[in-house]
Design a protein around this motif. Sequence first.
Motif, PDB file in Angstrom:
ATOM      1  N   GLY A  49      14.363   9.347  -5.349  1.00  0.00           N
ATOM      2  CA  GLY A  49      13.086   9.948  -5.577  1.00  0.00           C
ATOM      3  C   GLY A  49      12.801   9.942  -7.079  1.00  0.00           C
ATOM      4  N   ALA A  50      13.685  10.562  -7.822  1.00  0.00           N
ATOM      5  CA  ALA A  50      13.735  10.577  -9.195  1.00  0.00           C
ATOM      6  C   ALA A  50      13.744   9.356  -9.905  1.00  0.00           C
ATOM      7  N   ALA A  51      14.868   8.590  -9.601  1.00  0.00           N
ATOM      8  CA  ALA A  51      14.786   7.197 -10.364  1.00  0.00           C
ATOM      9  C   ALA A  51      13.639   6.351  -9.970  1.00  0.00           C
ATOM     10  N   GLU A  52      12.864   6.409  -8.849  1.00  0.00           N
ATOM     11  CA  GLU A  52      11.617   5.864  -8.546  1.00  0.00           C
ATOM     12  C   GLU A  52      10.294   6.406  -9.607  1.00  0.00           C
ATOM     13  N   ILE A  53      10.256   7.644  -9.645  1.00  0.00           N
ATOM     14  CA  ILE A  53       9.412   8.351 -10.419  1.00  0.00           C
ATOM     15  C   ILE A  53       9.632   7.771 -11.918  1.00  0.00           C
ATOM     16  N   ALA A  54      10.906   7.840 -12.336  1.00  0.00           N
ATOM     17  CA  ALA A  54      11.093   7.480 -13.819  1.00  0.00           C
ATOM     18  C   ALA A  54      11.074   6.048 -14.074  1.00  0.00           C
ATOM     19  N   GLY A  55      11.258   5.189 -12.823  1.00  0.00           N
ATOM     20  CA  GLY A  55      11.366   3.841 -13.185  1.00  0.00           C
ATOM     21  C   GLY A  55       9.642   3.279 -13.203  1.00  0.00           C
ATOM     22  N   GLY A  56       9.035   4.150 -12.279  1.00  0.00           N
ATOM     23  CA  GLY A  56       7.513   3.985 -12.515  1.00  0.00           C
ATOM     24  C   GLY A  56       6.895   4.200 -13.627  1.00  0.00           C
ATOM     25  N   VAL A  57       6.950   5.619 -14.527  1.00  0.00           N
ATOM     26  CA  VAL A  57       6.539   5.807 -15.647  1.00  0.00           C
ATOM     27  C   VAL A  57       7.071   4.755 -16.538  1.00  0.00           C
ATOM     28  N   GLY A  58       8.225   4.363 -16.582  1.00  0.00           N
ATOM     29  CA  GLY A  58       8.872   3.588 -17.694  1.00  0.00           C
ATOM     30  C   GLY A  58       8.170   2.305 -17.400  1.00  0.00           C
ATOM     31  N   LEU A  59       7.613   1.915 -16.280  1.00  0.00           N
ATOM     32  CA  LEU A  59       6.936   0.438 -16.561  1.00  0.00           C
ATOM     33  C   LEU A  59       5.635   0.670 -17.043  1.00  0.00           C
ATOM     34  N   LEU A  60       4.931   2.021 -16.903  1.00  0.00           N
ATOM     35  CA  LEU A  60       3.612   1.982 -17.516  1.00  0.00           C
ATOM     36  C   LEU A  60       3.667   2.134 -18.962  1.00  0.00           C
ATOM     37  N   ARG A  69      12.670  -2.091 -15.855  1.00  0.00           N
ATOM     38  CA  ARG A  69      12.716  -3.065 -14.853  1.00  0.00           C
ATOM     39  C   ARG A  69      14.203  -3.313 -14.277  1.00  0.00           C
ATOM     40  N   TRP A  70      15.138  -3.027 -15.284  1.00  0.00           N
ATOM     41  CA  TRP A  70      16.698  -3.133 -14.574  1.00  0.00           C
ATOM     42  C   TRP A  70      16.955  -1.843 -13.969  1.00  0.00           C
ATOM     43  N   VAL A 114       8.811  -6.469  -9.740  1.00  0.00           N
ATOM     44  CA  VAL A 114       9.483  -5.838 -10.639  1.00  0.00           C
ATOM     45  C   VAL A 114       9.887  -6.373 -11.835  1.00  0.00           C
ATOM     46  N   TYR A 115      10.726  -7.417 -11.663  1.00  0.00           N
ATOM     47  CA  TYR A 115      11.382  -8.322 -12.635  1.00  0.00           C
ATOM     48  C   TYR A 115      10.223  -8.869 -13.458  1.00  0.00           C
TER      49      TYR A 115
END
Length: 119
Positions: A49-60, A69-70, A114-115
């Motif tokens: 869950g934390a990784a999904e939140i961090a990745g989602g924020v990172g995409l923005l 992405r990676w 995502v890619y």
Amino acid sequence: MSRSSSSVWPLGLGFIAIGALHFVRPQFFDQIVPPQTPLAPRTATLLSGAAEIAGGVGLLYAPTRPAARWGLLALLAAVFPANIYMAQHPEKFKIPRGVALARLPLQPLLAWWVYRAGR
């Protein structure tokens, strides 16, 4: 806004929302952690869950998009066994077998999105 950057917003916000659900309703995610996972189910739930939140924020945020992405691609690969586990035991999760099986090809499509969005 370019076509690829416009697709980043729904994807990033989707990852943030699903990641938040790992904290709001962790019981569902705990139960789909396959038994052979080396982490306790709650630990796996909270980390993913934390990784999904961090990745989602990172995409923005454009400068962090490539790293996000990676990270999200690695996360999608890491959680794919949970999708397989659900497809093998749909009765445990009270979902029709067809729904569980239909989720499997969606994961590579999500990885493709995502890619593309993370460039």
